[in-house]
Design an enzyme around this catalytic site. Structure first.
Site, PDB file in Angstrom:
ATOM      1  N   GLY A  45       0.846  -1.192   0.000  1.00 34.86           N
ATOM      2  CA  GLY A  45       0.000   0.000   0.000  1.00 34.86           C
ATOM      3  C   GLY A  45       0.879   1.239   0.000  1.00 34.86           C
ATOM      4  N   GLN A  50       2.934   9.853   1.167  1.00 37.05           N
ATOM      5  CA  GLN A  50       4.239   9.180   1.202  1.00 37.05           C
ATOM      6  C   GLN A  50       5.110   9.524  -0.005  1.00 37.05           C
ATOM      7  OE1 GLN A  50       2.231   5.245   2.157  1.00 37.05           O
ATOM      8  NE2 GLN A  50       4.141   5.055   3.281  1.00 37.05           N
ATOM      9  N   CYS A 107       5.396  -0.066   7.208  1.00 41.95           N
ATOM     10  CA  CYS A 107       5.040   1.113   6.425  1.00 41.95           C
ATOM     11  C   CYS A 107       6.288   1.543   5.664  1.00 41.95           C
ATOM     12  CB  CYS A 107       4.579   2.224   7.370  1.00 41.95           C
ATOM     13  SG  CYS A 107       4.092   3.742   6.536  1.00 41.95           S
ATOM     14  N   LEU A 108       6.138   1.862   4.384  1.00 40.06           N
ATOM     15  CA  LEU A 108       7.311   2.235   3.587  1.00 40.06           C
ATOM     16  C   LEU A 108       7.964   3.526   4.099  1.00 40.06           C
ATOM     17  CD1 LEU A 108       6.143   1.340  -0.046  1.00 40.06           C
ATOM     18  CD2 LEU A 108       7.663   0.040   1.446  1.00 40.06           C
ATOM     19  N   HIS A 149      -5.068   1.359   6.928  1.00 37.46           N
ATOM     20  CA  HIS A 149      -3.741   1.972   7.104  1.00 37.46           C
ATOM     21  C   HIS A 149      -3.555   3.110   6.089  1.00 37.46           C
ATOM     22  CE1 HIS A 149       0.803   1.483   7.834  1.00 37.46           C
ATOM     23  NE2 HIS A 149       0.748   2.263   6.768  1.00 37.46           N
ATOM     24  N   GLU A 150      -3.918   2.838   4.816  1.00 39.81           N
ATOM     25  CA  GLU A 150      -3.727   3.862   3.773  1.00 39.81           C
ATOM     26  C   GLU A 150      -4.689   5.033   3.959  1.00 39.81           C
ATOM     27  OE1 GLU A 150      -1.047   3.665   2.249  1.00 39.81           O
ATOM     28  OE2 GLU A 150      -0.726   1.597   2.861  1.00 39.81           O
ATOM     29  N   HIS A 153      -3.356   7.397   6.382  1.00 47.20           N
ATOM     30  CA  HIS A 153      -2.344   8.286   5.786  1.00 47.20           C
ATOM     31  C   HIS A 153      -3.001   9.508   5.148  1.00 47.20           C
ATOM     32  CE1 HIS A 153       1.613   6.458   6.052  1.00 47.20           C
ATOM     33  NE2 HIS A 153       1.184   5.300   5.604  1.00 47.20           N
TER      34      HIS A 153
HETATM   35 ZN    ZN Z   1       2.066   3.473   5.700  1.00 48.66          ZN
END
Ligand code: ZN
Length: 188
Positions: A45, A50, A107-108, A149-150, A153
């Site tokens: 994701g 991000q 998470c990236l 989660h996304e 963000h």
């Molecule tokens: Zn994340």
């Protein structure tokens, strides 16, 4: 085109995303670039914040996560999750179920940091897809976790905000180090 993924400590991660009015060719290009970036980073994701943009756009692809099941229902009918991937979500609105489930998340924007997070096990979603069409679905398992989660963000919320106090305390040295490293690069 590969995009740079911003790390924890960058202020854009706390930015609430603006709603996207029209899915322009620029938005479609951005979604394609985000998918390419996410796949290259072996993520499942990625949200616009991000890649440095305060927009309500996220991309998801759970096909590689074969060890963590997902469920998907469209108009009351179970459908094949993989047929729905990759998924572009624009302006998603969620109605979470009331059954909590714990699961590991990464998470990236937080490389090498993983933690157990409790979230509703399933969620109802209304959004636009990458073509600007309205989509509605109900999902569970890993897909529900990633969607939540996304969507967090997109509202400037990070998974560290969902950790138990104990977990966050345990990870504090790593989080502080990452935040300081990011801030140092921003100053340059
Ligand atoms: Zn994340």
């Amino acid at each position: 085109m590969l995009l740079d993924v911003v790390k924890y400590g960058h202020p854009v991660l706390r930015k609430k995303g603006e709603k996207i009015g029209v899915v322009t060719p620029e938005i479609k290009k951005l979604a394609a670039d985000m998918l390419e970036t996410m796949h290259a980073a072996k993520g499942i994701g990625l949200a616009a914040q991000q890649v440095g943009l305060g927009l309500q756009l996220a991309v998801i692809d759970v096909r590689e996560a074969t060890d963590r099941p997902s469920t998907l229902t469209v108009k009351g009918q179970p459908v094949e999750v993989n047929d729905f991937m990759p998924l572009v979500l624009i302006n998603p609105e969620l109605k979470p179920g009331d059954q909590p489930a714990a699961g590991t998340e990464g998470c990236l924007s937080f490389p090498e940091i993983f933690a157990e997070i409790v979230r509703p096990e399933s969620v109802d979603v209304v959004a636009l897809n990458g073509k600007g069409e309205r989509i509605e679905f109900h999902c569970g398992g890993l897909l529900a976790r990633v969607v939540q989660h996304e969507t967090d963000h997109l509202h400037g919320i990070l998974f560290i905000d969902r950790m138990s106090r104990e977990t966050k305390a345990e990870l504090k040295p790593q989080l502080d180090e990452l935040q300081a490293a990011t801030k140092a690069t921003l100053k340059q």
